[in-house]
Write an enzyme that holds these catalytic residues in place. Structure first.
Site, PDB file in Angstrom:
ATOM      1  N   HIS B  91      -5.146   3.698  -2.843  1.00 56.83           N
ATOM      2  CA  HIS B  91      -4.363   3.241  -3.996  1.00 56.83           C
ATOM      3  C   HIS B  91      -5.213   3.336  -5.264  1.00 56.83           C
ATOM      4  CE1 HIS B  91      -0.647   1.662  -2.057  1.00 56.83           C
ATOM      5  NE2 HIS B  91      -1.414   1.752  -0.998  1.00 56.83           N
ATOM      6  N   TYR B 358     -10.764  -3.949   2.576  1.00 56.46           N
ATOM      7  CA  TYR B 358     -10.659  -4.103   1.118  1.00 56.46           C
ATOM      8  C   TYR B 358     -11.974  -4.631   0.555  1.00 56.46           C
ATOM      9  CZ  TYR B 358      -5.512  -3.594   1.402  1.00 56.46           C
ATOM     10  OH  TYR B 358      -4.239  -3.144   1.618  1.00 56.46           O
TER      11      TYR B 358
END
Ligand code: HEM
Ligand code: HEM
Lengths: 185, 382
Positions: B91, B358
């Site tokens: 992303h 993440y």
């Protein structure tokens, strides 16, 4: 605290021995949890949520322990220890205390710099202690790894020295910190 | 550690020591060790120390090079898309937004989280496109993402990262990873090997089923009229201590319009979002879908049956847009496990894995110099 009380005892005080073994277990657990969690996908979340509050507990205990140590009388080193060994023992103690204080502060500080909420449990969380900067986070995150490895090496050296005294020199070094009471001989 | 000789010396000369002569417990000298005994003890010490070191290396995964770790997962994203300094490893292309969430209080019976008591909390967020290339060309079929951070009044936070797919194609992190590996482009043909893709689908029927559901939802024309899904289930705990499993959806107030995809320029999705938000604030209803006992909470490839209770818990309003270069959202890790009290993860294996990966991606990009974003500050102002 007079010099005489110092010479009376061969063991650390009960509270010092209690804190020593409690913290030894906690710190070993923290090193293991830390190393395991950064290598784990499935257990990451469970381990991190233990890692944060346990690390802060260590921070609190190390302060209590240090104050307690200053207020207590210490047993003398065994006569078997050369001045160099005594120096090494004092230096490694100082290193361990410093690491136990700085490592949790770095953990808290790095999460502060990244502006993560520093959740202990439920809605209980800590305030940030550093300004918001991801570069600062990155540096502290690396420092946290470096200090963890240093702490681990210091622990291995400490453990090795104790084993050496207990098994080879046999000078009663371990009994100074033994969890049970050892009568002066 | 001093050599043995030094200790012998210390023993014989200790009379000169300060406190030692009177206090040290040296009355009984232990009998000297035989050479063989000494060797055995030294060896024992060595084995113990090696054991401790080995145990820690084992915990750190050093003896299991095949084990999927957060670092290896992020390495794979980097192999697929390259390393783009300062950008997210997935992303990567995005813009940042601000706004607020008005809770209507209906969520309070599901969760005691402060976010669901009536009232308004500030929100920062980031719209993104899936993939690790921060300069990719916008495409209607690329996964659209929305990361949000709700700042609750007492310093708690709720972060969520959602995408526009109604189900996730992979049931666990290993499947996601294996698909990344299988879809890697051949250096000569610059195309993924179709045989590998087919083999992956054959061994992952749940992915094939999920892709069929995804294909039946034609993508909308823009970021603003898209629905975003939590996909993963979460466990909500209310003030009475009762637990329910929920998934949430952001349902757009902006009417659905099918995307046409005809002759679009490189940033048409982002430019469309910027134009739209500058005209009027964009709004979504936050809908909680409540699971019934037996609904799968550990498998994001499966939708819950039709007719599950839906609770509209409030409205998200996004009213300003900024380049990543000027907005704090660039430096936020939209870790889906940053949750306030009253919200907890389910047993979905994706959740812990996402949190770990993440964090790894965030740590890597945090320390890098930040290259200019594709959507520059001037692009947002024009
Ligand atoms: C004596 C105290 C502590 C010890 C021994 C310790 C040890 C460790 C170790 C070994 C790691 C893994 C490092 C690596 O391999 O990269 C780690 C990571 C970490 N520690 Fe600690 N730590 C301590 C205190 C704390 C505290 C107080 C906090 C926060 C409040 C904290 C937060 C973290 C975080 C967030 C990570 C990294 C997670 C990630 O990168 O995904 N630690 N720690
Ligand atoms: C195991 C599964 C997954 C992996 C390994 C993965 C990996 C990643 C990585 C590495 C990032 C960049 C993080 C950063 O640097 O801040 C990211 C961002 C993102 N992911 Fe995932 N992801 C997974 C599943 C999902 C799912 C299920 C969703 C949606 C429900 C999702 C939605 C997003 C969104 C929206 C972002 C962008 C957030 C932002 O703007 O920072 N991901 N993902």
């Amino acid at each position: 605290m007079s010099a005489r009380t110092t010479t009376d005892r061969q063991q650390f005080t009960g509270s010092m021995r209690f804190l020593h073994w409690l913290m030894a277990a906690m710190v070993l657990a923290m090193l293991g949890i830390g190393i395991a969690m950064v290598a784990s996908l499935g257990d990451y979340r469970r381990l991190v949520s233990i890692h944060r509050p346990l690390g802060i507990l260590i921070l609190i205990l190390v302060v209590i322990r240090f104050v307690n140590r200053r207020l207590s009388s210490l047993p003398p080193f065994p006569a078997t220890m050369s001045p160099q060994e005594r120096f090494a023992a004092r230096a490694s103690e100082a290193l361990l205390y410093t690491l136990l204080l700085v490592q949790p502060l770095v953990g808290w500080g790095m999460l502060s710099a990244a502006r993560y909420p520093i959740v202990l449990f439920g809605s209980l969380h800590l305030f940030p202690i550093l300004p918001h900067s991801v570069m600062l986070y990155a540096v502290l995150r690396r420092t946290h790894t470096f200090l963890a490895y240093l702490l681990f090496l210091a622990f291995v050296a400490h453990f090795g020295a104790i084993l050496f005294h207990a098994l080879i020199v046999r000078d009663g070094m371990l009994s100074r910190m033994a969890p049970w009471r050892v009568r002066a001989r | 550690m001093a050599p043995l000789g030094a200790n012998e010396d210390a023993k014989t000369t200790n009379g000169s020591g300060e406190l030692l002569s009177e206090t040290a417990p040296m009355e009984k000298h232990p009998a000297p060790l035989t050479a063989r005994n000494m060797f055995a003890r030294l060896a024992g010490i060595g084995v113990l120390l090696l054991g401790v070191v080995g145990a820690f290396l084992y915990l750190g995964g050093w003896f299991s090079p095949q084990k999927l770790t957060p670092a290896r997962f992020v390495d794979e994203f980097e192999r697929v898309s390259g390393i783009h300094s300062g950008f997210r490893r997935n992303h990567a292309k995005g813009v940042c937004v601000r706004g607020f969430f008005d809770s209507n209080g209906q969520g309070a019976r599901l969760s005691k989280a402060v976010a669901f008591q009536s009232g308004r909390v500030p929100v920062v967020g980031r719209f993104s496109l899936g993939g690790g290339d921060p300069h990719a060309t916008d495409d209607l079929s690329t996964v659209r993402g929305l990361g949000l951070q709700f700042s609750l009044p007492d310093g708690e936070q709720w972060r969520t990262a959602m995408i526009d797919l109604p189900v996730f194609p992979f049931k666990d992190p290993q499947a996601f990873y294996d698909n990344l590996v299988a879809s890697q482009r051949d250096p000569n043909t610059h195309q993924p090997d179709p045989a590998k893709g087919a083999a992956f689908l054959a061994s992952h029927p749940e992915t094939a089923r999920a892709l069929a559901i995804i294909k039946s939802h034609a993508p909308s024309s823009g970021f603003d009229n898209t629905a975003y899904y939590s996909l993963n289930a979460f466990r909500f705990v209310n003030a009475e201590g009762a637990s329910t499993y929920v998934r949430w959806t952001l349902a757009p107030v902006q009417p659905y319009e099918a995307g046409t995809g005809a002759s679009q320029d490189k940033n048409f999705l982002f430019d469309g979002l910027i134009a739209s938000i500058q005209q009027h604030p964009l709004q979504w209803h936050l809908i909680m879908t409540v699971a019934q006992p037996g609904d799968p909470t550990d498998n994001a490839t499966i939708q819950w049956p039709e007719g599950r209770e839906q609770v509209d818990v409030g409205t998200l309003t996004l009213d300003s847009v900024e380049s990543e270069e000027t907005n704090p959202a660039r430096d936020i890790n939209f870790d889906p496990l940053v949750l306030p009290a009253g919200m907890a993860p389910s047993n979905d294996p994706l959740l812990s894995a996402r949190s770990a990966v993440y964090s790894q991606s965030f740590t890597r990009r945090a320390g890098e110099t930040k290259e200019p974003s594709e959507i520059t500050p001037s692009e947002v102002r024009k």
